[in-house]
Design an enzyme around this catalytic site. Structure first.
Site: not given
Ligand code: ARG
Length: 459
Positions: A157, A278, A284, A291
């Site tokens: 979970h 970024s 970043k 992704e």
């Protein structure tokens, strides 16, 4: 002007819109190498069986090589008027070798031709996926071996469950990609029958030798039913199924890498080579490859649904609907293979943060089960009672804002007086994982055995 392949019964050529909906050359040009290999095998067989003159067959086989080099060299002019790769190649062959080229299509139809070409193409993709999966598994084995005894939290979970080893977690993916690999090999075996010689749908009266063409193209045997052979796209669907399951595995792993590389987890650092920055936030370092791998499953699933839907209502044998099989499979194959390569690169380059993993492993009462097991083993409590006692200790620690090993012996005795200091041994995360020696368990000795077994499997 009417069509040069079937102009006989036509007075007029097609409307421009007809040509636009009908032509497949923009995408099926990707089958050029397979089409030419199939035609060369067919021509050799036509000569060997005496159906065409040996000199004509030789001219065709030579000419086909010229066509191939023109296509590969980029000088070939594809024509939408010639609809597809099969007719583009044949028309050019005629320009090169003259009327003899007209004999190539003896005892053959585009229906068995396209089924053969497409199968050869899909088979190549399965071979590429075999290599891609093998490389990914090898990269995971390296990670698993290096961190066979590094401790990290295991989750259910996405809540801390029990400590596991880094190696064990990596090996979980080895099992998944290993099953993908065996599905790739199964699919290849099942599809490896040659449709060539099924002709339009009924076979042919010419004395062809289907064993010869099948062998020349690396198939195990010719297909046994001509109607089935020209209608079957199971091989493409099975490819998409295998790709979908594998992409699903890639996507789950990608999701973990996205979570793990966050500042909140810091379980792994991805390399610069597999991250992006970024344009506005200087700090970043984004896991874009992970992704995109996570996202690519959308098009692979989509391809499977699309082709299932194309096929599901088609009466036997060939219908033009089946021309819609290719783009989906091309796209799914490209993206699956790319995702495999990107994942392999990321896994090879990434650095597990051993301290962060071990730090996190001890949080969240991850050894509560070890404590309950201790009460069963050392104090002979029924497991349900041990579970209850341990639950009370967790509540106590939680109220105090500490973890289980931070409770004092007095705290523990208040809940269950049979507890003594030896309990603290089982509360440590290293002891916890080392104790889980059941076959398939997370103990480092078991993980190392599995790494060794897989290395042997891969050879
Ligand atoms: N371009 C066609 C396809 O991809 C080739 C087969 C055409 N056969 C036919 N009978 N029209 O399916």
């Amino acid at each position: 002007t009417s069509n040069q392949m079937w102009g006989g019964r036509f007075a007029a050529g097609p409307d421009a819109i007809m040509e636009a909906i009908n032509a497949s050359i923009d995408f099926d040009k990707r089958l050029a190498a397979q089409d030419i290999a199939g035609s060369r095998a067919h021509a050799a067989m036509l000569a060997a069986t005496g159906i065409v003159e040996a000199s004509d067959a030789e001219a065709m086989r030579e000419g086909l090589l010229t066509v191939l080099s023109e296509i590969e060299g980029g000088s070939f002019e594809f024509s939408a008027a010639l609809e597809d790769i099969h007719m583009n190649v044949e028309a050019r062959l005629k320009e090169i070798v003259g009327p003899a080229a007209g004999r190539l299509h003896t005892a053959r139809s585009r229906n068995d031709q396209v089924a053969t070409d497409f199968k050869l193409w899909v088979r190549d993709q399965l071979d590429a996926a075999d290599q891609g999966l093998t490389a990914l598994i090898a990269a995971l084995l390296d990670q698993a071996e290096a961190g066979a005894d590094w401790v990290m939290p295991g989750f259910t979970h996405l809540q801390t469950a029990q400590p596991v080893t880094w190696g064990h977690h990596m090996m979980a993916y080895v099992e998944m990609f290993g099953r993908d690999l065996s599905r790739v090999r199964d699919a290849r075996k099942r599809m490896n029958e040659c449709p060539l010689g099924s002709a339009a749908l009924a076979g042919t009266g010419f004395p062809i030798d289907r064993d010869m063409t099948a062998a020349a193209l690396g198939f195990d045997r010719p297909t046994a039913n001509s109607l089935d052979a020209v209608s079957d796209r199971d091989f493409a669907l099975e490819f998409l199924s295998v790709a979908s399951i594998s992409a699903m595995h890639l996507s789950r792993f990608a999701e973990e890498l996205v979570i793990w590389s966050s500042a909140q987890f810091r379980f792994v650092a991805l390399s610069d080579r597999f991250s992006t920055g970024s344009s506005i936030m200087p700090q970043k370092k984004n896991p874009d490859a992970a992704e995109l791998i996570r996202a690519k499953i959308g098009r692979i699933f989509g391809a499977q649904v699309a082709l299932m839907t194309v096929m599901k209502g088609l009466p036997l044998a060939y219908s033009k609907d089946m021309q819609e099989d290719k783009e989906q499979v091309f796209d799914a194959a490209d993206n699956w293979l790319l995702a495999l390569a990107a994942m392999t690169g990321m896994v090879g380059d990434m650095t597990a943060n051993r301290d962060a993993l071990e730090g996190a492993a001890g949080h969240g009462f991850s050894t509560a089960t070890d404590l309950a097991d201790w009460l069963v083993r050392e104090r002979n409590l029924p497991f349900r009672e041990a579970h209850h006692v341990t639950g009370s200790l967790v509540a106590k620690a939680e109220a105090r804002g500490c973890d289980l090993p931070d409770l004092t012996l007095e705290d523990m005795k208040e809940v269950h007086e049979g507890i003594d200091t030896s309990v603290f041994d089982v509360l440590g995360v290293h002891n916890s994982v080392a104790s889980r020696t059941s076959y398939g368990g997370t103990a480092p000795v078991r993980v190392r055995e599995q790494v060794a077994r897989w290395k042997e499997v891969l050879g």
